[in-house]
Write a protein that holds these residues in place. Structure first.
Motif, mmCIF file in Angstrom:
data_model
loop_
_atom_site.group_PDB
_atom_site.id
_atom_site.type_symbol
_atom_site.label_atom_id
_atom_site.label_comp_id
_atom_site.label_asym_id
_atom_site.label_seq_id
_atom_site.Cartn_x
_atom_site.Cartn_y
_atom_site.Cartn_z
ATOM 1 N N ALA A 26 64.139 94.060 105.375
ATOM 2 C CA ALA A 26 63.815 93.348 106.806
ATOM 3 C C ALA A 26 64.561 92.024 106.932
ATOM 4 C CB ALA A 26 62.459 93.014 107.351
ATOM 5 N N HIS A 27 64.630 91.193 105.727
ATOM 6 C CA HIS A 27 65.320 89.930 105.657
ATOM 7 C C HIS A 27 66.867 90.094 105.750
ATOM 8 C CE1 HIS A 27 62.094 87.215 105.124
ATOM 9 N NE2 HIS A 27 61.340 88.108 104.662
ATOM 10 N N GLN A 28 67.250 91.238 105.148
ATOM 11 C CA GLN A 28 68.616 91.702 104.992
ATOM 12 C C GLN A 28 68.970 91.895 106.311
ATOM 13 O OE1 GLN A 28 70.783 91.741 101.892
ATOM 14 N NE2 GLN A 28 71.987 91.716 103.935
ATOM 15 N N MET A 29 68.489 92.798 106.961
ATOM 16 C CA MET A 29 68.568 93.441 108.156
ATOM 17 C C MET A 29 69.078 91.982 109.194
ATOM 18 S SD MET A 29 65.924 96.262 109.273
ATOM 19 C CE MET A 29 66.521 98.059 108.938
ATOM 20 N N LEU A 30 67.842 90.902 109.022
ATOM 21 C CA LEU A 30 68.066 89.812 109.876
ATOM 22 C C LEU A 30 69.251 88.930 109.409
ATOM 23 C CD1 LEU A 30 66.632 88.304 112.078
ATOM 24 C CD2 LEU A 30 65.288 86.891 110.344
ATOM 25 N N ASP A 31 69.515 88.906 108.365
ATOM 26 C CA ASP A 31 70.776 88.110 107.845
ATOM 27 C C ASP A 31 71.976 88.766 108.319
ATOM 28 O OD1 ASP A 31 69.670 85.903 106.694
ATOM 29 O OD2 ASP A 31 69.631 86.843 104.572
ATOM 30 N N ASP A 32 71.920 90.085 108.315
ATOM 31 C CA ASP A 32 73.065 91.106 108.647
ATOM 32 C C ASP A 32 73.450 90.802 110.366
ATOM 33 O OD1 ASP A 32 73.381 91.829 106.384
ATOM 34 O OD2 ASP A 32 72.626 93.858 106.470
ATOM 35 N N MET A 33 72.286 90.753 111.183
ATOM 36 C CA MET A 33 72.382 90.596 112.487
ATOM 37 C C MET A 33 73.041 89.168 112.992
ATOM 38 S SD MET A 33 72.410 93.467 114.104
ATOM 39 C CE MET A 33 72.742 93.382 115.828
ATOM 40 N N LEU A 34 72.469 88.278 112.182
ATOM 41 C CA LEU A 34 72.950 86.698 112.405
ATOM 42 C C LEU A 34 74.302 86.800 112.082
ATOM 43 C CD1 LEU A 34 69.679 84.820 111.257
ATOM 44 C CD2 LEU A 34 70.449 85.215 113.733
ATOM 45 N N ASP A 35 74.634 87.493 110.988
ATOM 46 C CA ASP A 35 76.353 87.122 110.670
ATOM 47 C C ASP A 35 76.831 87.865 111.822
ATOM 48 O OD1 ASP A 35 75.782 85.957 108.392
ATOM 49 O OD2 ASP A 35 75.930 87.650 106.960
ATOM 50 N N TYR A 36 76.288 89.107 112.137
ATOM 51 C CA TYR A 36 77.279 90.073 113.102
ATOM 52 C C TYR A 36 77.408 89.179 114.356
ATOM 53 C CZ TYR A 36 77.827 93.920 116.266
ATOM 54 O OH TYR A 36 77.925 94.698 117.333
ATOM 55 N N LEU A 37 76.531 88.531 114.911
ATOM 56 C CA LEU A 37 76.357 87.513 116.134
ATOM 57 C C LEU A 37 77.332 86.480 115.869
ATOM 58 C CD1 LEU A 37 72.970 88.304 117.671
ATOM 59 C CD2 LEU A 37 74.870 89.093 118.326
ATOM 60 N N GLN A 38 77.249 85.723 114.920
ATOM 61 C CA GLN A 38 78.090 84.404 114.719
ATOM 62 C C GLN A 38 79.568 84.530 114.519
ATOM 63 O OE1 GLN A 38 76.851 82.299 110.900
ATOM 64 N NE2 GLN A 38 77.538 80.516 111.676
ATOM 65 N N THR A 39 79.893 85.977 114.040
ATOM 66 C CA THR A 39 81.108 86.280 113.810
ATOM 67 C C THR A 39 81.831 87.341 114.838
ATOM 68 O OG1 THR A 39 80.600 87.770 112.251
ATOM 69 C CG2 THR A 39 81.262 85.778 111.248
ATOM 70 N N ILE A 40 80.888 87.599 115.787
ATOM 71 C CA ILE A 40 81.621 88.527 117.061
ATOM 72 C C ILE A 40 82.707 88.357 117.584
ATOM 73 C CG2 ILE A 40 80.396 87.323 119.064
ATOM 74 C CD1 ILE A 40 80.033 90.854 118.228
ATOM 75 N N ASP A 41 83.173 87.194 117.627
ATOM 76 C CA ASP A 41 84.612 87.053 118.117
ATOM 77 C C ASP A 41 85.731 87.506 117.098
ATOM 78 O OD1 ASP A 41 84.293 85.165 116.652
ATOM 79 O OD2 ASP A 41 85.092 83.781 117.838
ATOM 80 N N GLN A 42 85.358 87.704 115.935
ATOM 81 C CA GLN A 42 86.398 88.038 114.893
ATOM 82 C C GLN A 42 86.489 89.541 114.788
ATOM 83 O OE1 GLN A 42 85.069 85.532 111.613
ATOM 84 N NE2 GLN A 42 84.810 83.977 112.844
ATOM 85 N N ARG A 43 85.748 90.129 115.424
ATOM 86 C CA ARG A 43 85.774 91.667 115.325
ATOM 87 C C ARG A 43 86.280 92.471 116.428
ATOM 88 N NH1 ARG A 43 81.266 90.831 112.814
ATOM 89 N NH2 ARG A 43 80.088 91.014 114.694
ATOM 90 N N PRO A 44 87.085 93.836 116.294
ATOM 91 C CA PRO A 44 87.562 94.371 117.670
ATOM 92 C C PRO A 44 86.482 94.383 118.547
ATOM 93 C CG PRO A 44 87.587 95.681 115.596
ATOM 94 C CD PRO A 44 87.103 94.505 115.118
ATOM 95 N N ILE A 45 86.786 94.161 119.921
ATOM 96 C CA ILE A 45 85.821 93.737 120.868
ATOM 97 C C ILE A 45 85.124 95.151 121.180
ATOM 98 C CG2 ILE A 45 87.744 94.291 122.457
ATOM 99 C CD1 ILE A 45 86.152 92.604 124.526
ATOM 100 N N TRP A 46 86.258 96.564 120.914
ATOM 101 C CA TRP A 46 85.662 97.879 121.095
ATOM 102 C C TRP A 46 86.467 98.608 120.368
ATOM 103 C CZ3 TRP A 46 88.141 102.061 123.095
ATOM 104 C CH2 TRP A 46 87.235 103.390 123.458
ATOM 105 N N GLN A 47 85.854 99.982 119.883
ATOM 106 C CA GLN A 47 86.878 100.858 119.351
ATOM 107 C C GLN A 47 86.152 102.007 119.555
ATOM 108 O OE1 GLN A 47 87.252 100.692 114.946
ATOM 109 N NE2 GLN A 47 85.208 99.202 114.642
ATOM 110 N N LYS A 48 87.156 102.939 119.936
ATOM 111 C CA LYS A 48 86.490 104.454 120.080
ATOM 112 C C LYS A 48 85.645 104.890 118.878
ATOM 113 C CE LYS A 48 89.275 108.927 121.317
ATOM 114 N NZ LYS A 48 87.977 109.616 120.781
#
Ligand SMILES: Cc1ncc(COP(=O)(O)O)c(C=O)c1O
Length: 492
Positions: A26-48
């Protein structure tokens, strides 16, 4: 025959066998999602979505357990990378919000508590009542009004139109059905009205023909004089006009109908006045829009979304009804298994099912309550104002760019434009095809995610800005991307 003695020798629950391992995951999931949101602009906006991922979701129904760790790995490989994109700063499709971090956490808390927030005396019911009270304050509805949280704007609109129908002839329609009436009920709205209201007309038994779609002016607002003529013609034909719908922000262009005039006509004609303010009603927070939206305060019902322009995580919309009694009479039904008691768990606020179509429902109120508290209304006002300013900024960029054409004057947060090269003469059909191709390539090249519509049969790249993460520079990327793709596609 079930041998229950044997079955009960080994009673089990679905809770984890190893809480420590679950805690770590659960802690891992939370950390992962916080990382995901914090760095959202560094990943492709969308991919097929790759074929392999689609194939992954065609497996047989699982018969045996899989560990939570394994399932989470599958999620990280096959789900998370292929998200929709509406949490990215350059997402402007349809009209969608991007959610917030606290909203996400609130959903976890709500899901952990997991109350069925329909009936009973428990705190989540009072949280929801608080959210409805705040909604009334937000839109100038009286304290005696009522409201309901629903899945979104479509359900909010349908709920309101059901109330409007059921109050006609004081509830007789509920019992006797529409056949009891001498003639046909009719609703009025503009041609730009969202199609969920056509669905509403179908669901309440009117049929879409009896939702009169009044033409709009060059600003995409309902033509009042034509509405008056249609009303007169219908009355002369013996029909029964009973509801007028005003748009506070149309889905195509963000147009706000002349709500004060619609209100006056509704009062004169003894019609229910409903406002679809799915996103646009929130512009009432911005001083420059208060006069245009003032009539919302007098509306009989209002539909709006928290998940659009209040940026709350999906999904949560709201319907408000000026007279709680009328709202309740539209849905209330007695059932021995749902009666309120004087004390015990079955005491507490009136059953939610007396105010809408749903019975079981989750605790979506928590994320709204937490979000409104976290930011405060003044902060939302600034955020909404920022989105509107961005729309006007993009309009300026388009006007200053010779190969781009603005297709509708900006009035709120939606910008419609197309690529139209000056040095080539293309037919309307060719321009439509070209702009559709540009849009698809904007998506495929992960440049930006605007959406599309047709305005007077012209294909428009449509930018609906209800994104709290967008910045000025994101709109420059969109403009440059459109120009570059337009040139490239024509050259090819
Ligand atoms: C004006 C309008 N009304 C209703 C809706 C439907 O809202 P929801 O998607 O939340 O059901 C939308 C959705 O974009 C909308 O723009």
């Amino acid at each position: 025959m079930l041998d229950f003695h044997k079955t009960l020798e080994n009673e089990q629950s679905l809770d984890p066998e190893n809480w420590e391992k679950t805690r770590q995951l659960a802690h891992q999931m939370l950390d992962d999602m916080l990382d995901y949101l914090q760095t959202i602009d560094q990943r492709p906006i969308w991919q097929k979505t790759p074929e392999a991922v689609k194939a992954h979701f065609t497996q047989a129904l699982p018969q045996q357990p899989t560990s939570a760790e394994e399932i989470y790995k599958e999620f990280k490989t096959n789900v998370l990378p292929y998200n929709k994109g509406n949490i990215h700063p350059r997402f402007w499709s349809w009209v969608e919000g991007g959610g917030t971090v606290l909203g996400m956490l609130a959903d976890m808390l709500a899901s952990g508590m997991n109350p069925n927030n329909t009936i009973g005396d428990h705190a989540p019911r009072y949280v929801e009542a608080q959210v409805i009270d705040w909604s009334k304050q937000l839109f100038g509805f009286p304290p005696s009004a009522s409201g309901l949280l629903v899945s979104g704007g479509a359900m909010a609109n349908i709920t309101a139109i059901l109330v409007a129908r059921n109050q006609f002839l004081a509830g007789i329609i509920r019992q006797k059905g529409l056949k009891f009436l001498d003639n046909q009920l009719v609703i009025y709205c503009s041609t730009e009205t969202h199609n969920c209201l056509t669905k509403a007309a179908e669901i309440i038994g009117l049929g879409s023909d009896n939702l009169r779609k009044v033409p709009v002016n060059e600003k995409y607002q309902i033509k009042i004089e034509v509405l008056k003529m249609m009303l007169l013609a219908d009355k002369q034909a013996g029909l029964l006009p009973f509801c007028i719908i005003g748009n506070a922000g149309t889905v195509n262009t963000g147009a706000i109908d002349p709500l004060d005039e619609l209100l006056a006509i509704a009062r004169q004609e003894n019609c229910w006045f409903h406002v679809d303010g799915a996103f646009g009603a929130l512009a009432k927070l911005v001083p420059a829009y208060q006069a245009d939206l003032a009539a919302i305060e007098q509306a009989d019902s209002l539909a709006f979304d928290f998940h659009k322009w209040l940026y709350v995580n999906y999904e949560v919309g709201c319907v408000l009804v000026r007279e709680a009694k009328i709202h309740r009479e539209a849905f209330a039904l007695q059932a021995n298994y749902l009666l309120s008691h004087e004390r015990g768990l079955a005491a507490g606020p009136d059953t939610i099912s007396n105010y809408g179509l749903e019975l079981s429902r989750g605790f979506k109120a928590l994320k709204v309550w937490m979000s409104l508290k976290e930011h405060g209304i003044q902060r939302y006002q600034k955020q909404i104002e920022q989105n509107i300013a961005q729309a006007f900024y993009l309009q300026d960029l388009i006007r200053q760019t010779s190969d781009l054409e603005l297709l509708a004057e900006v009035s709120l947060n939606i910008v419609c434009y197309r690529y139209k090269p000056q040095n080539q003469s293309l037919s309307e059909n060719e321009l439509n095809d070209l702009n559709k191709e540009i849009l698809m390539q904007l998506h495929e090249n992960a440049i930006a995610l605007p959406s599309y519509t047709l305005l007077a049969n012209r294909y428009a790249i449509r930018v609906a800005i209800s994104n709290h993460r967008s910045q000025k520079a994101d709109f420059q990327v969109l403009v440059e991307g459109t120009l570059a793709l337009g040139k490239k596609i024509l050259a090819d």
